[in-house]
Structures are given as C-alpha cells and as structure tokens.
Scaffold this motif. Structure first.
Motif, PDB file in Angstrom:
ATOM      1  N   ALA A  56       0.844  -1.198   0.000  1.00  0.00           N
ATOM      2  CA  ALA A  56       0.000   0.000   0.000  1.00  0.00           C
ATOM      3  C   ALA A  56       0.877   1.246   0.000  1.00  0.00           C
ATOM      4  CB  ALA A  56      -0.910   0.005   1.232  1.00  0.00           C
ATOM      5  N   LEU A  57       0.306   2.346  -0.450  1.00  0.00           N
ATOM      6  CA  LEU A  57       0.966   3.642  -0.353  1.00  0.00           C
ATOM      7  C   LEU A  57       0.223   4.486   0.667  1.00  0.00           C
ATOM      8  CD1 LEU A  57       1.723   4.547  -4.091  1.00  0.00           C
ATOM      9  CD2 LEU A  57       3.292   3.643  -2.378  1.00  0.00           C
ATOM     10  N   TYR A  58       0.967   4.942   1.684  1.00  0.00           N
ATOM     11  CA  TYR A  58       0.404   5.867   2.657  1.00  0.00           C
ATOM     12  C   TYR A  58       0.839   7.276   2.261  1.00  0.00           C
ATOM     13  CZ  TYR A  58      -1.070   2.203   5.953  1.00  0.00           C
ATOM     14  OH  TYR A  58      -1.697   1.133   6.571  1.00  0.00           O
ATOM     15  N   LEU A  59       0.111   8.277   2.742  1.00  0.00           N
ATOM     16  CA  LEU A  59       0.359   9.646   2.315  1.00  0.00           C
ATOM     17  C   LEU A  59       0.681  10.547   3.503  1.00  0.00           C
ATOM     18  CD1 LEU A  59      -2.652   9.862  -0.163  1.00  0.00           C
ATOM     19  CD2 LEU A  59      -0.249   9.509  -0.773  1.00  0.00           C
ATOM     20  N   GLN A  60       1.692  11.413   3.313  1.00  0.00           N
ATOM     21  CA  GLN A  60       2.034  12.398   4.351  1.00  0.00           C
ATOM     22  C   GLN A  60       2.037  13.789   3.715  1.00  0.00           C
ATOM     23  OE1 GLN A  60       5.963  12.274   6.265  1.00  0.00           O
ATOM     24  NE2 GLN A  60       4.953  12.617   8.234  1.00  0.00           N
ATOM     25  N   PRO A  61       1.368  14.764   4.352  1.00  0.00           N
ATOM     26  CA  PRO A  61       1.211  16.086   3.734  1.00  0.00           C
ATOM     27  C   PRO A  61       2.425  17.004   3.908  1.00  0.00           C
ATOM     28  CG  PRO A  61       0.053  16.002   5.830  1.00  0.00           C
ATOM     29  CD  PRO A  61       0.620  14.632   5.613  1.00  0.00           C
ATOM     30  N   LYS A  62       2.495  17.982   2.990  1.00  0.00           N
ATOM     31  CA  LYS A  62       3.465  19.070   3.060  1.00  0.00           C
ATOM     32  C   LYS A  62       2.688  20.384   3.204  1.00  0.00           C
ATOM     33  CE  LYS A  62       5.609  18.453  -0.854  1.00  0.00           C
ATOM     34  NZ  LYS A  62       6.608  18.506  -1.964  1.00  0.00           N
ATOM     35  N   LEU A  63       3.140  21.225   4.125  1.00  0.00           N
ATOM     36  CA  LEU A  63       2.449  22.486   4.415  1.00  0.00           C
ATOM     37  C   LEU A  63       3.265  23.667   3.920  1.00  0.00           C
ATOM     38  CD1 LEU A  63       0.102  23.896   6.277  1.00  0.00           C
ATOM     39  CD2 LEU A  63       2.018  24.261   7.837  1.00  0.00           C
ATOM     40  N   ASP A  64       2.615  24.617   3.224  1.00  0.00           N
ATOM     41  CA  ASP A  64       3.239  25.876   2.825  1.00  0.00           C
ATOM     42  C   ASP A  64       3.216  26.813   4.033  1.00  0.00           C
ATOM     43  OD1 ASP A  64       3.570  28.582   1.882  1.00  0.00           O
ATOM     44  OD2 ASP A  64       3.212  27.835  -0.143  1.00  0.00           O
ATOM     45  N   LEU A  65       4.393  27.186   4.528  1.00  0.00           N
ATOM     46  CA  LEU A  65       4.474  27.998   5.742  1.00  0.00           C
ATOM     47  C   LEU A  65       3.963  29.422   5.522  1.00  0.00           C
ATOM     48  CD1 LEU A  65       7.922  26.855   7.170  1.00  0.00           C
ATOM     49  CD2 LEU A  65       5.694  26.524   8.244  1.00  0.00           C
ATOM     50  N   ARG A  66       3.989  29.900   4.283  1.00  0.00           N
ATOM     51  CA  ARG A  66       3.556  31.269   4.004  1.00  0.00           C
ATOM     52  C   ARG A  66       2.033  31.380   3.981  1.00  0.00           C
ATOM     53  NH1 ARG A  66       2.281  33.895  -0.517  1.00  0.00           N
ATOM     54  NH2 ARG A  66       2.809  32.080  -1.782  1.00  0.00           N
ATOM     55  N   THR A  67       1.384  30.405   3.338  1.00  0.00           N
ATOM     56  CA  THR A  67      -0.079  30.489   3.168  1.00  0.00           C
ATOM     57  C   THR A  67      -0.847  29.645   4.174  1.00  0.00           C
ATOM     58  OG1 THR A  67      -0.141  28.605   1.640  1.00  0.00           O
ATOM     59  CG2 THR A  67       0.273  30.791   0.682  1.00  0.00           C
ATOM     60  N   GLU A  81      12.073  18.366   6.477  1.00  0.00           N
ATOM     61  CA  GLU A  81      11.459  17.086   6.849  1.00  0.00           C
ATOM     62  C   GLU A  81      11.586  16.848   8.350  1.00  0.00           C
ATOM     63  OE1 GLU A  81      11.874  13.816   3.603  1.00  0.00           O
ATOM     64  OE2 GLU A  81      13.874  14.647   3.876  1.00  0.00           O
ATOM     65  N   GLY A  82      10.705  16.019   8.887  1.00  0.00           N
ATOM     66  CA  GLY A  82      10.823  15.586  10.280  1.00  0.00           C
ATOM     67  C   GLY A  82      10.450  16.651  11.298  1.00  0.00           C
ATOM     68  N   VAL A  83       9.554  17.573  10.934  1.00  0.00           N
ATOM     69  CA  VAL A  83       9.127  18.619  11.871  1.00  0.00           C
ATOM     70  C   VAL A  83       8.059  18.038  12.799  1.00  0.00           C
ATOM     71  CG1 VAL A  83       8.092  20.916  12.100  1.00  0.00           C
ATOM     72  CG2 VAL A  83       9.640  20.412  10.184  1.00  0.00           C
ATOM     73  N   GLU A  84       8.336  18.103  14.099  1.00  0.00           N
ATOM     74  CA  GLU A  84       7.446  17.440  15.056  1.00  0.00           C
ATOM     75  C   GLU A  84       6.826  18.381  16.081  1.00  0.00           C
ATOM     76  OE1 GLU A  84       9.263  14.019  16.778  1.00  0.00           O
ATOM     77  OE2 GLU A  84       9.702  13.072  14.842  1.00  0.00           O
ATOM     78  N   ASP A  85       7.233  19.650  16.111  1.00  0.00           N
ATOM     79  CA  ASP A  85       6.663  20.559  17.114  1.00  0.00           C
ATOM     80  C   ASP A  85       6.557  21.975  16.562  1.00  0.00           C
ATOM     81  OD1 ASP A  85       9.261  22.037  17.842  1.00  0.00           O
ATOM     82  OD2 ASP A  85       9.807  19.940  18.154  1.00  0.00           O
ATOM     83  N   GLU A  86       5.705  22.772  17.220  1.00  0.00           N
ATOM     84  CA  GLU A  86       5.440  24.150  16.787  1.00  0.00           C
ATOM     85  C   GLU A  86       6.692  25.020  16.853  1.00  0.00           C
ATOM     86  OE1 GLU A  86       2.828  25.586  15.564  1.00  0.00           O
ATOM     87  OE2 GLU A  86       1.174  24.194  15.913  1.00  0.00           O
ATOM     88  N   ILE A 100       7.026  22.577   5.208  1.00  0.00           N
ATOM     89  CA  ILE A 100       7.429  21.602   6.221  1.00  0.00           C
ATOM     90  C   ILE A 100       6.641  20.304   6.010  1.00  0.00           C
ATOM     91  CG2 ILE A 100       8.120  23.285   7.958  1.00  0.00           C
ATOM     92  CD1 ILE A 100       5.413  22.727   9.378  1.00  0.00           C
ATOM     93  N   GLN A 101       7.223  19.242   6.531  1.00  0.00           N
ATOM     94  CA  GLN A 101       6.596  17.922   6.494  1.00  0.00           C
ATOM     95  C   GLN A 101       6.997  17.210   7.774  1.00  0.00           C
ATOM     96  OE1 GLN A 101       7.498  15.768   2.885  1.00  0.00           O
ATOM     97  NE2 GLN A 101       6.945  13.779   3.754  1.00  0.00           N
ATOM     98  N   GLY A 102       6.076  16.464   8.379  1.00  0.00           N
ATOM     99  CA  GLY A 102       6.428  15.744   9.598  1.00  0.00           C
ATOM    100  C   GLY A 102       5.219  15.472  10.475  1.00  0.00           C
ATOM    101  N   TYR A 103       5.492  14.868  11.634  1.00  0.00           N
ATOM    102  CA  TYR A 103       4.419  14.437  12.534  1.00  0.00           C
ATOM    103  C   TYR A 103       3.628  15.598  13.121  1.00  0.00           C
ATOM    104  CZ  TYR A 103       6.102   9.589  12.467  1.00  0.00           C
ATOM    105  OH  TYR A 103       6.448   8.313  12.079  1.00  0.00           O
ATOM    106  N   LEU A 104       4.183  16.828  13.107  1.00  0.00           N
ATOM    107  CA  LEU A 104       3.415  17.980  13.568  1.00  0.00           C
ATOM    108  C   LEU A 104       2.128  18.101  12.765  1.00  0.00           C
ATOM    109  CD1 LEU A 104       3.026  20.647  15.137  1.00  0.00           C
ATOM    110  CD2 LEU A 104       4.369  21.781  13.350  1.00  0.00           C
ATOM    111  N   LEU A 105       2.209  17.803  11.481  1.00  0.00           N
ATOM    112  CA  LEU A 105       1.027  17.840  10.620  1.00  0.00           C
ATOM    113  C   LEU A 105       0.259  16.535  10.716  1.00  0.00           C
ATOM    114  CD1 LEU A 105       2.692  19.397   7.448  1.00  0.00           C
ATOM    115  CD2 LEU A 105       1.324  20.586   9.166  1.00  0.00           C
TER     116      LEU A 105
END
Length: 392
Positions: free
Chosen positions: A147-158, A341-346, A360-365
């Motif tokens: 299976a393919l699992y998905l992890q999101p990427k967040l635009d820090l500006r928007t 990658e690997g961002v886990e906290d605010e 950013i991408q990581g468990y924070l999201l």
C-alpha cells in the motif's frame, strides 16, 4: 595497473604471513604464499581463528599493515582495503559458502566505515530469512498486498497543504517491515524495477481519487538509484505520463542526495531526460551526504528537502540553526523551493518560518496515512478556518 596489482599482492603476502594462525595456500619458486587472488581487486586468505584470537595485538598489527599504501614510482598509492570475515563452521563449512559470506561482509557499510566486518545473516540478502521475505514480497507485489500511505506538506507562508508524499507500506504482514527494509530488499534482489513501476501506477490512481475529492495537490514518489540506471526507465515514465495527461507536472520524483553520488554521470543524464519530459525533481535527504555544490547546481531539480537529522534538534542546537539557515539561503539563491522534513513541534515550525523555509513535512502535521484516512484529514482541515494553520 597490472604493476600496481602485482606490488599489492606482494605487500599483502608479506603482511599476512605475520598474521598469527595464517595458513599457507601453496608454494611458488620455493616460497610460501598466503593470499589467493579471487579477482583483480579481491584477495583471500585462510586463518586458524583459534590461534589468531589468542594473539590479538599481533593480529591487529598485521591487519593494519594490509591497509598500508603501495609505493609505486615514488608515489604512495592508498589501498583503502576493506576486510570481510567469515568463520567456519558458524558461517559455513565449505569454501564456496565461506568466500561468498566473507564477500558480503566486505561489501557492507560496516566494512566501509571501519575497514573490517564479520559476516552477519541480517546483511545477507540470500540468507534463509531474507529469501523467505523476498518470496513474500514478490507475492505481495503480485497480489496487490502493498500500500501507499500519504504524508502532507504544508506551505508555511499560506498555511495551505500543497502536496503529499507517497510512502510504501506492507500492512497485511504479520511481522511489520520498515519501508527502508522493503526498498533495500527490493534493490538487492532486482524487485526494485517492478516495485517502482507499481508505485508510479498506484500514485496516478491515488491522485485521481484526490482530484475527485477536490484536492489539486502534487504527489511525490521516491525513486531508487537503481531505477536511474535502468536504460528503459525514462521511456517507461514518458509513456505512463502520456497516458495520464491530467497529472502532468504533478507527480514529483524524489531522489536522495546520496543516491545521486553512486553514479553521478548517469543519474544526471536520466534526471535531465525525465525533466525534459516534464517530470519535476526533488532532492531528498539534503545535508546527509557529501555531494558538491557544483554537482547539485547541475541537477534539474525544483525542490530541496532538508534531511530530518538537521531539523530534529533545531530548537536546541545553535549549530544546526546556522547550517539550516545557510542551506535555505543557498537553495533560494539557486532557485529551489525548500522543504524541511521531520518537523514534530510548533517551536521548530516557527523557527523554520522565520528562516524563510517554504514548506514543512512531519508528525506535527500528520503521520503517513492510508488514502481514505488522508481524505478525511484533508476534509477536516478544509472545514476549519485557514489563518491559524500556518505555525507562527
């Protein structure tokens, strides 16, 4: 070259004869020789381990001598020899098994790092356990059990989700297998070719579902260095993308910095071919390898992903902050978008936003999720007011 190999064999023979427990391989011109040539770059010897282990210092001196440079025409030619060790009867009782297993040990990362390594079944792609897993992986691939699992990427500006990374999983297996182990096993056994093709085809299906639910997001997939060495890989990709024009420019190929350096010339050639066909390229795990800036500048990439090893302690390690800030500025000056990658906290997310990091991408999201769960996650996120999404 022939002369250097001749000198090398003489030096090895002289060093090895001092190794406690060394056994003669025969005689030549009345002299004993202790090393046998298996191929132009590989030599072997046989040692009585019960003797050598009782004289450890002498053994270490002999092993250090093996790694000494060769004097050739007044130049010191470094050998950088790597030693692999297999012990009878633990690792085998016949010459063929012992030679093969010593060779596996010699080519391991441990031998590369420390100069010497002992055979371990866990590093052997042909051990009984690995062979069983290879067979299971083959079946899982044929029966669509991966299976393919998905992890999101967040635009820090928007504060918006701009894309997802597809990560391979083997959900139905009784004993869990890490994604890295699946990839390594596939690379060792030739399964990486059909596996990558399955991943690409599945990714297109996943993006169809995302579009149906109103999510116009990029989808990133990881490409092995082995794929970049396949002569027909660019043609396969071009044909696949031509058959699915709605995803043009939206499937991003992620290649690790270290994989580029395994075969930089061919990797660059293949990536240029893919880029010319409209495939965006992302450099993954940036900062974990030793590639030169001049090489990175040549890569047809639009995105750089900073390795999690530089992000994990960003909030507490000033040195890491300096490295990450420098990396972000450098990448921006070269025209790249930067993902951490690997961002886990605010706190880490806020630091990265202040540094000008793009995404950013990581468990924070979110952790990587199956498609249905990711669709729910995206839907919930869409319902909440957007201004508070971007950290900071």
């Amino acid at each position: 070259m022939h002369r250097i190999l001749e000198l090398t064999s003489k030096n090895l023979n002289a060093a090895i004869r001092e190794l406690p427990g060394i056994l003669s391989q025969g005689q030549h011109n009345g002299c004993n020789f202790f090393v046998a040539s298996l191929d132009p770059e590989t030599f072997a010897c046989v040692v009585d381990a019960s003797i050598s282990e009782n004289a450890p210092r002498s053994a270490i001196r002999a092993l250090e001598a093996i790694r000494s440079p060769v004097d050739y025409l007044g130049m010191q030619i470094p050998l950088n020899a790597q030693l692999g060790v297999a012990v009878s009867p633990i690792h085998g009782t016949d010459a063929i098994s012992l030679i093969r297993r010593a060779s596996i040990a010699e080519s391991s990362d441990r031998a590369h790092e420390r100069g010497i390594a002992y055979y371990k079944p866990s590093r052997d792609s042909y051990s009984a356990g690995k062979l069983t897993m290879v067979s299971e992986l083959q079946q899982a691939l044929a029966n669509d059990e991966l299976a393919l699992y998905l992890q999101p990427k967040l635009d820090l500006r928007t504060g918006r989700i701009t894309g997802l990374e597809a990560l391979i999983r083997w959900p139905g297996r009784e004993q869990p297998v890490q994604a890295d182990e699946i990839i390594m096993l596939a690379e060792q056994t030739g399964l990486i070719k059909p596996l990558t093709r399955w991943v690409l085809e599945q990714s297109l299906q996943l993006r169809n579902r995302l579009l149906e639910n109103g999510h116009h997001l990029d989808l990133s997939v990881n490409i092995s260095p082995n794929n970049l060495r396949e002569p027909d890989f660019p043609l396969f990709v071009k044909r696949l993308m031509s058959a699915h024009p709605r995803h043009e420019g939206a499937i991003i190929f992620e290649v690790t910095e270290t994989s580029m350096m395994q075969d930089p010339v061919n990797a660059l050639k293949t990536l240029n071919s893919l880029a010319n066909a409209g495939i965006p390229v992302s450099i993954d795990d940036f900062g974990s390898g030793y590639s030169s800036l001049s090489y990175i500048k040549q890569l047809p990439a639009s995105e750089i992903k900073i390795d999690r090893s530089l992000i994990t302690d960003l909030a507490t390690e000033e040195e890491d902050r300096v490295i990450v800030q420098t990396t972000i500025d450098m990448c921006h000056s070269l025209g790249y978008q930067v993902v951490a990658e690997g961002v886990e906290d605010e706190a880490t997310a806020n630091l990265l936003k202040g540094m000008g990091c793009d995404m950013i991408q990581g468990y924070l999201l979110s952790r990587p999720l199956p498609l249905e769960h990711m669709l729910s996650w995206l839907a919930e996120r869409r319902e909440i007011a957007t201004p508070q999404h971007a950290p900071g």
